[in-house]
Design a protein around this motif. Sequence first.
Motif, short mmCIF file in Angstrom:
data_model
loop_
_atom_site.label_atom_id
_atom_site.label_comp_id
_atom_site.label_asym_id
_atom_site.label_seq_id
_atom_site.Cartn_x
_atom_site.Cartn_y
_atom_site.Cartn_z
N LYS A 138 0.85 21.64 91.31
CA LYS A 138 0.38 21.47 92.68
C LYS A 138 -1.10 21.82 92.72
O LYS A 138 -1.51 22.86 92.22
CB LYS A 138 1.16 22.38 93.62
N VAL A 139 -1.87 20.96 93.35
CA VAL A 139 -3.32 21.15 93.42
C VAL A 139 -3.73 21.32 94.87
O VAL A 139 -3.42 20.47 95.72
CB VAL A 139 -4.08 19.96 92.80
N THR A 140 -4.41 22.42 95.14
CA THR A 140 -4.94 22.70 96.48
C THR A 140 -6.43 23.00 96.35
O THR A 140 -6.95 23.12 95.23
CB THR A 140 -4.23 23.89 97.12
N GLN A 141 -7.07 23.17 97.51
CA GLN A 141 -8.51 23.39 97.49
C GLN A 141 -8.88 24.67 96.74
O GLN A 141 -9.90 24.73 96.06
CB GLN A 141 -9.05 23.45 98.93
N LYS A 142 -8.07 25.70 96.85
CA LYS A 142 -8.41 26.98 96.29
C LYS A 142 -7.85 27.21 94.88
O LYS A 142 -7.97 28.31 94.32
CB LYS A 142 -7.94 28.10 97.21
N MET A 143 -7.27 26.15 94.26
CA MET A 143 -6.73 26.31 92.91
C MET A 143 -7.87 26.40 91.90
O MET A 143 -8.78 25.58 91.88
CB MET A 143 -5.82 25.12 92.55
N GLU A 144 -7.84 27.43 91.12
CA GLU A 144 -8.86 27.59 90.07
C GLU A 144 -8.62 26.59 88.95
O GLU A 144 -7.51 26.03 88.83
CB GLU A 144 -8.82 29.01 89.54
N PRO A 145 -9.63 26.33 88.08
CA PRO A 145 -9.44 25.41 86.96
C PRO A 145 -8.21 25.79 86.15
O PRO A 145 -8.05 26.93 85.74
CB PRO A 145 -10.73 25.57 86.15
N THR A 146 -7.33 24.81 85.98
CA THR A 146 -6.05 25.07 85.33
C THR A 146 -5.90 24.18 84.10
O THR A 146 -5.98 22.94 84.19
CB THR A 146 -4.90 24.80 86.30
N SER A 147 -5.68 24.83 82.96
CA SER A 147 -5.50 24.08 81.71
C SER A 147 -4.03 23.77 81.51
O SER A 147 -3.14 24.50 81.96
CB SER A 147 -6.01 24.89 80.53
N PHE A 148 -3.77 22.69 80.80
CA PHE A 148 -2.38 22.30 80.52
C PHE A 148 -2.26 21.83 79.08
O PHE A 148 -3.23 21.42 78.44
CB PHE A 148 -1.92 21.20 81.48
N GLU A 149 -1.05 21.91 78.56
CA GLU A 149 -0.72 21.37 77.24
C GLU A 149 0.67 20.79 77.33
O GLU A 149 1.64 21.49 77.64
CB GLU A 149 -0.77 22.45 76.16
N VAL A 150 0.78 19.50 77.06
CA VAL A 150 2.03 18.78 77.21
C VAL A 150 2.45 18.22 75.85
O VAL A 150 1.65 17.61 75.14
CB VAL A 150 1.89 17.64 78.23
N ASP A 151 3.71 18.41 75.51
CA ASP A 151 4.26 17.88 74.25
C ASP A 151 4.50 16.38 74.42
O ASP A 151 5.29 15.97 75.27
CB ASP A 151 5.56 18.61 73.92
N VAL A 152 3.82 15.58 73.61
CA VAL A 152 3.98 14.12 73.69
C VAL A 152 4.52 13.56 72.38
O VAL A 152 4.40 12.36 72.10
CB VAL A 152 2.64 13.45 74.04
N THR A 153 5.12 14.42 71.57
CA THR A 153 5.61 14.01 70.25
C THR A 153 6.59 12.86 70.41
O THR A 153 7.56 12.94 71.18
CB THR A 153 6.30 15.20 69.55
N GLY A 154 6.34 11.80 69.62
CA GLY A 154 7.22 10.65 69.63
C GLY A 154 7.03 9.71 70.79
O GLY A 154 7.67 8.65 70.86
N GLY A 155 6.15 10.07 71.73
CA GLY A 155 5.96 9.23 72.89
C GLY A 155 5.06 8.04 72.61
O GLY A 155 4.08 8.14 71.87
N LYS A 156 5.41 6.90 73.23
CA LYS A 156 4.59 5.70 73.09
C LYS A 156 3.65 5.51 74.27
O LYS A 156 2.57 4.96 74.11
CB LYS A 156 5.48 4.47 72.95
#
Length: 489
Positions: free
Chosen positions: A440-458
């Motif tokens: 969820k993204v709001t005006q006051k959300m600080e910079p947020t890093s993410f890491e998503v597993d995409v193994t095997g994905g096309k």
Amino acid sequence: MKCPNCRKKIPNSAKYCKYCACPISGSQVKKKSKGNKLRIVMISVSCCLIVAVGVTGYIFYQWYNSPSQEILRELKSEDYKDAVRIFNRNYDEDDDIPEDIVTKVTSILESEYTAFQNEEKSYSTVTNNIDTLSEMNIEELEDEIEEVQDSIDSLNASRTAFDTAESYMEDGNYEDAIAQYKLVIQDDSNYDTAQTRMEEAVTSYRTEVLEDAAEKASSGNVSGAITILKSGLNVLENDSEFTQQLTVYQNQLEDDAIADALEEAEIYAESKNYESAIAVLEKALNSYSSDASLQAAYDTYTDEFVNYVIAEANSLISENDYSSAITKLEAAVKVVDSDILTDMLAQTKENQPVNLTELKSQNADDFWIESSAVEDVFGNIYSGKNVWEIGGGVPNSCEFYTGENYTALTGTIIPKTDFGSAVAVNFEIYVDGELKYSQKVTQKMEPTSFEVDVTGGKWVKIKVSEIEGSNSGSYWYNTIILYNPVLTK
């Protein structure tokens, strides 16, 4: 004949004198006849002798006054100019030259050289004489004249060299004196003296050079000492004393150079500047390739350098800074020939993460790369090709074909500076249609890093959707910054 009695002339055939009747005997007639014959013979011989003498005198006169004899007389009297004048007046280039003239000129050439050799004539005198004789242009003597002149020139140069050498000796200039004494030839009467004097000059010069070299070496300038000895060997080739001392200084210089290189390389290595340490040792090995201590140090620092680069590259890779890791590895393989580093470089390039900007986007809806710098709600500035903007109305999305080549997708999401205070949206990531991440993204959300597993994905899809009840549909007030989205292999 005459009557033996009255002495009057009577015929030769008379038997009696017609004047006095005196009988004429046969023996008297015969005797008279013989006397007359002898007289005739004597007269004939006398005439022949007179003719012979005349003819001989004429022939002698002609011979004596011939051009060749005139030339020979002038040559004998050393009046060479007149001899040449007469010669050129009577003979052309195509004429056969009398052998006695050729022989005489040859003899004069030899005598001119001998006279100069014995110092009976000056150089200018004999040179002028030979130049004058050459004006005869006798073809068969051209080579001989040139040889004699060359011999005279050589002897004259030899005498000049001897005098010059003696002058150098007086000044203590032994090097130049030696060079001049060497020019004295054996035909020179000074030859034996020159050999003795040259030995004296060699002894003095050798002492002088060795002392100068020793002085340089004692002051720490071993290179200067070597230079002096090499110059000395140019004068006294293969001199054993010079060669022996040169070897000593060269060994000393080599030891000093090796010690300096090892010390300098150690200082560089202690500060982790292995590139400079290796460069110093490589330079030294180019000059002293057989030195074991240099090779050992080179091998040690090369191994340390390889390990150091590997550690640095791994540290950068752990921070996902593949670009810096590759740069470091590329620089390292230029310094040393290492299979380990080469293999690591190839592997790092193969595993290097790919920014989404390098993939072709599909079905993009309000999803673009921002070419200019953008600012988030906290005042942070983002720029470059790794900055995406998502917004301008929701929902919006974009898909990327990953072809099962990657294992993870990382990045950072930040609300843009104009993100509305009443706005709230969901940032979602799908892999082959399956939701893998939602934020969820709001005006006051600080910079947020993410890491998503995409193994095997096309296919990877990034989507921004509204949250029910929020004012997310207001255009331009729900824009999200997607910073540095990277796919890792």
